[in-house]
Design a protein around this motif. Sequence first.
Motif, mmCIF file in Angstrom:
data_model
loop_
_atom_site.group_PDB
_atom_site.id
_atom_site.type_symbol
_atom_site.label_atom_id
_atom_site.label_comp_id
_atom_site.label_asym_id
_atom_site.label_seq_id
_atom_site.Cartn_x
_atom_site.Cartn_y
_atom_site.Cartn_z
ATOM 1 N N THR A 278 1.012 -1.088 0.207
ATOM 2 C CA THR A 278 -0.156 -0.187 0.556
ATOM 3 C C THR A 278 0.667 1.573 -0.313
ATOM 4 O O THR A 278 0.339 2.416 -0.493
ATOM 5 C CB THR A 278 -0.725 0.537 1.549
ATOM 6 O OG1 THR A 278 -2.234 -1.209 1.103
ATOM 7 C CG2 THR A 278 -2.159 1.496 1.191
ATOM 8 N N LEU A 279 1.728 1.885 0.849
ATOM 9 C CA LEU A 279 2.246 2.133 0.832
ATOM 10 C C LEU A 279 3.860 3.012 -0.370
ATOM 11 O O LEU A 279 3.793 3.770 -0.887
ATOM 12 C CB LEU A 279 3.751 2.026 2.310
ATOM 13 C CG LEU A 279 4.906 3.409 2.689
ATOM 14 C CD1 LEU A 279 4.089 4.576 2.568
ATOM 15 C CD2 LEU A 279 5.826 2.500 3.358
ATOM 16 N N ALA A 280 3.734 1.533 -0.986
ATOM 17 C CA ALA A 280 4.564 1.807 -2.481
ATOM 18 C C ALA A 280 3.947 2.518 -3.802
ATOM 19 O O ALA A 280 4.084 3.251 -4.125
ATOM 20 C CB ALA A 280 5.470 0.043 -2.654
ATOM 21 N N LEU A 281 2.694 1.596 -3.599
ATOM 22 C CA LEU A 281 1.947 2.499 -4.621
ATOM 23 C C LEU A 281 1.407 4.107 -4.490
ATOM 24 O O LEU A 281 1.300 4.711 -5.183
ATOM 25 C CB LEU A 281 0.515 0.958 -4.535
ATOM 26 C CG LEU A 281 0.666 0.546 -5.283
ATOM 27 C CD1 LEU A 281 -0.634 -0.689 -5.126
ATOM 28 C CD2 LEU A 281 0.663 0.364 -6.985
ATOM 29 N N LEU A 282 0.946 3.960 -3.077
ATOM 30 C CA LEU A 282 0.829 5.300 -2.200
ATOM 31 C C LEU A 282 2.163 6.409 -2.759
ATOM 32 O O LEU A 282 1.875 7.816 -3.362
ATOM 33 C CB LEU A 282 0.762 5.185 -0.710
ATOM 34 C CG LEU A 282 -0.444 5.241 -0.763
ATOM 35 C CD1 LEU A 282 -0.774 4.880 0.435
ATOM 36 C CD2 LEU A 282 -1.970 5.791 -1.866
#
Length: 444
Positions: A23-27
Motif C-alpha cells: 500500500t505504501l509503495a503504491l501511494l
Amino acid sequence: MTHHATDAVSEEAYPSALRANITLALLFIAYIFSFLDRQILALMVGPVRASLHISDFQMSLLQGFAFSIFFVFAGLIVGRLADHHRRTWIIAGGILLWSLMTVTSGLAGSFLILFIARMGLGVGEAALAPAGFSLLSDSFRPRHLVRATSIFSMGSLVGGGLAFFIGGALIDYLSQTPRPIQIGSLEPWQMAFIGVALPGLLLVPALFLLPEPARRGVGTGARPSLAVTLRYFWSRRQDFKSFYLCSGLLSVAQYGGLAWFPTHMMRNFGLGPLEAGAILGTIQLVGSIVGTAGGAALTEWFQRRGIADAHLRTVLIASLGIALGLIAPFMTTIPFTLVFWSVAIICLSSYFGSVIAALQLLTPNNMRASNSALILMVLSLCGLAVGTALIGGLADLAFADQPSGIGRSLAFIGIPTALLSALIAFRGLPRFASAIRETLYGGD
C-alpha cells in the motif's frame, strides 16, 4: 474530546507487513507521478511564456493559483468521502483525472485553456493525500506511522526532483533540430506534458484492485456530519494550530522554491533546462531522501527518550534550517548557491511526515482524512495560491529585468515566514506535549 490508543483494535487486526508496505509503495509512486505532472511546468517557464505571451505573474497563477483553488475545495469534499467510502477507488479515480488533465495541458494553445487544465489537475490530485494518509493510519501501527507518512510525503519531493530530471531531459530532447518527435503542430513543451502524463495511467488498475484495510480507532463506526467534524476541529484548535500555522508558513518556501528556483538558476547563471534539471533534480532527490529519513529518525529519537512534543520539536528544528538554506539566492557562485539550497531542501523534506503523524494521532479515525484535507488546503492556499504569486509579483514589481530578481524575491518572502514558523513551534511545544499525553495515555 480525546481518544485513547488503547481503545483501538488489537495490533493483530492490522494488515500484514507485506500488504501495508505494498500500500505504501503504491501511494509513494502515485505521489511521485502527481508531482511530476504538477512541477514539470517549473522547467518550462521560458518556452510557455514565449508561446503564450504571458508575464511572470501570469506564470505564477498557472503554477499556483489555478491548481490550488480547485485543489483546496475538491480536497475538502474528497476528505469527507474518504472518511466514509472506499479510499483506494477514490485515489484511482483521482489519478485517472489528473493524468487526463495533464494531457489537456499539452494540448492547450492559450493561457485560458492551460489555466483550466491546471484547475482540473488540482481536482484530480486532491484525491491522493487525504485518502492516502487515512489508508496509512489503518495500515501501520502507531509506532511506525511517522516513518510511513514520511515516506509517503517523500514521494512529492522525489516527484519534484524527477520533474527536474525528466522534464529537463525531455524538453532538451524534444527541442532538438530536426525534432526527433513531432505531434501535429505541438511545441516541445506541449509534447513534454503529454509524455509525463501517460505513465500515471498504469497505476489506476493497481489502486482500484488494492484491498481496503479495516478502519480502526475511536469513532470508527460513526459518520459525523461536516458541521460536527468542523466543530470538533474547532474545539481542538489549540492542539492543532501550531501544526497548521507552521505548515502554512513553510509551504511558502516549499512551493515557491519548487516553482521559482529553477528559473533563478537559469536566469542568474545562464543554465539551460537540461543542466538546471540535472543539478536541481539531483539535489531534490538526494535531499528529500536524507531529509525524510532524518526527520523521521529525529522524531523517533525524541519519542524513545520520552519527549512528548517530539513531532513539533522536529518542525522547530526544520524551520530554522529552512531559514538558513534560503540565503541561497544571495550567493554569487553556483557551488555556494547549491550548498545552501541543499540545506533548504533537506529541511523542507524533514518535517511534514511528523506533522501528519501528529494530526492522525490526535484525530478520531472517522475524521482523519478530513483533517488531512484541511491542512493540505492550508498548504495550498498559503504556498501555491499566495506564496508563488507573491514571489512572482514581488519580482515583477521590485526586481524587474534583474537576473537574480526571482531568487531574491523567494528569499525576502521565505526567510521571514520560516523564522515565524520556528517561533510558533517553540511557543506551541507545551500545549502539544499535553495534548499527546492526554490522547495516547489519558493524561498519565
